[in-house]
Design a protein around this motif. Structure first.
Motif, PDB file in Angstrom:
ATOM      1  N   ASP A  98       0.660   7.477  -0.051  1.00  0.00           N
ATOM      2  CA  ASP A  98      -0.311   8.315  -0.488  1.00  0.00           C
ATOM      3  C   ASP A  98      -1.687   7.752  -0.110  1.00  0.00           C
ATOM      4  OD1 ASP A  98       1.461   9.914  -1.395  1.00  0.00           O
ATOM      5  OD2 ASP A  98       1.201   9.385  -3.557  1.00  0.00           O
ATOM      6  N   ILE A  99      -1.999   6.569  -0.113  1.00  0.00           N
ATOM      7  CA  ILE A  99      -3.291   5.751   0.252  1.00  0.00           C
ATOM      8  C   ILE A  99      -3.580   5.952   1.765  1.00  0.00           C
ATOM      9  CG2 ILE A  99      -4.739   3.622   0.410  1.00  0.00           C
ATOM     10  CD1 ILE A  99      -3.329   3.159  -2.426  1.00  0.00           C
ATOM     11  N   MET A 128       0.775  -1.269   0.099  1.00  0.00           N
ATOM     12  CA  MET A 128      -0.014  -0.003  -0.098  1.00  0.00           C
ATOM     13  C   MET A 128       0.751   1.246   0.176  1.00  0.00           C
ATOM     14  SD  MET A 128      -3.315   0.700   2.311  1.00  0.00           S
ATOM     15  CE  MET A 128      -4.259  -0.385   1.457  1.00  0.00           C
ATOM     16  N   THR A 129       0.586   2.397  -0.804  1.00  0.00           N
ATOM     17  CA  THR A 129       1.287   3.487  -0.906  1.00  0.00           C
ATOM     18  C   THR A 129       1.192   4.282   0.137  1.00  0.00           C
ATOM     19  OG1 THR A 129      -0.201   4.610  -2.253  1.00  0.00           O
ATOM     20  CG2 THR A 129       1.175   3.157  -3.491  1.00  0.00           C
ATOM     21  N   GLN A 177      -4.462   1.406   6.701  1.00  0.00           N
ATOM     22  CA  GLN A 177      -4.836   0.919   5.163  1.00  0.00           C
ATOM     23  C   GLN A 177      -6.390   0.675   4.834  1.00  0.00           C
ATOM     24  OE1 GLN A 177      -3.177  -3.019   5.729  1.00  0.00           O
ATOM     25  NE2 GLN A 177      -1.052  -2.288   6.680  1.00  0.00           N
ATOM     26  N   ARG A 178      -7.318   0.975   5.837  1.00  0.00           N
ATOM     27  CA  ARG A 178      -8.545   1.149   5.777  1.00  0.00           C
ATOM     28  C   ARG A 178      -9.002   2.221   6.378  1.00  0.00           C
ATOM     29  NH1 ARG A 178     -11.882  -3.266   3.953  1.00  0.00           N
ATOM     30  NH2 ARG A 178     -10.520  -4.899   3.508  1.00  0.00           N
ATOM     31  N   ARG A 204      -4.211   9.667   2.783  1.00  0.00           N
ATOM     32  CA  ARG A 204      -5.679   9.917   2.488  1.00  0.00           C
ATOM     33  C   ARG A 204      -6.488   9.254   3.333  1.00  0.00           C
ATOM     34  NH1 ARG A 204      -7.207   6.957  -2.406  1.00  0.00           N
ATOM     35  NH2 ARG A 204      -7.878   5.459  -0.889  1.00  0.00           N
ATOM     36  N   ASN A 205      -6.340   8.066   3.577  1.00  0.00           N
ATOM     37  CA  ASN A 205      -7.136   7.333   4.622  1.00  0.00           C
ATOM     38  C   ASN A 205      -7.247   7.929   5.981  1.00  0.00           C
ATOM     39  OD1 ASN A 205      -8.101   5.571   2.807  1.00  0.00           O
ATOM     40  ND2 ASN A 205      -6.813   4.037   3.314  1.00  0.00           N
TER      41      ASN A 205
END
Length: 181
Positions: free
Chosen positions: A4-5, A1-2, A57-58, A8-9
């Motif tokens: 950036d994600i 997982m990057t 991650q979520r 954002r999360n």
């Protein structure tokens, strides 16, 4: 997982929950002295899901019953007498939270009845928080507070405290307001 994600999360978590879920869960883990797997069980999550929410991650807790249990555990550890509870009493209280109905009670009650005298006496702070958080995101609540702040500062504070704040802060605010009225 990057990265950036994850960034954002975590930003979404701040918008939706007022802060990153890592911070909320970590406070509970520290205060309850539980491993992640035990907290996950109380909340009705799998241990990997709790880990993914904490790590970013979520972003979202998709089950409203889990959010309700999270709020119940946060309320429990924020109570003034919590530190005096024995380990058995804490376990018993956590078992009660774990066994809560899968649908939060405020979702199964018609809107007109949510703030009846009986509902208010049960847990008015949790009811107010649930209603506000069910109606708008954290960003929307903040926007509304900013719009009315100049002419209605007390209402703006209420929106922020109950809509985006911690349950302990909302309970303290509620106690102050009730004392003054």
């Amino acid at each position: 997982m990057t990265d950036d994600i994850v960034i954002r999360n975590r930003a979404r978590q701040i918008e939706w929950y007022g802060e990153p879920l890592h911070d909320r869960f970590r406070r509970l883990l520290d205060r309850l002295r539980l491993p992640q797997s035990a907290l996950a069980e109380v909340l009705g999550l799998s241990a990997p899901m709790l880990s993914q929410l904490m790590s970013g991650q979520r972003a979202k807790i998709s089950n409203p019953a889990v959010v309700s249990r999270l709020m119940a555990v946060e309320s429990m550890v924020a109570e003034p007498g919590f530190a005096a509870l024995s380990a058995d009493e804490v376990r018993e209280r956590l078992d009660q939270v774990r066994s809560q109905n899968t649908t939060p009670s405020y979702l199964s009650v018609p809107t007109a009845q949510r703030f009846s005298p009986a509902a208010r006496s049960a847990d008015p702070v949790a009811g107010i928080q649930a209603l506000l958080r069910g109606l708008a995101s954290a960003a929307e609540i903040e926007d509304a507070a900013r719009l009315i702040e100049a002419h209605h500062p007390d209402l703006a504070t209420m929106l922020r405290v109950y809509g985006n704040g911690r349950t302990a802060d909302a309970r303290a605010h509620f106690a102050r307001v009730m004392e003054d009225s």
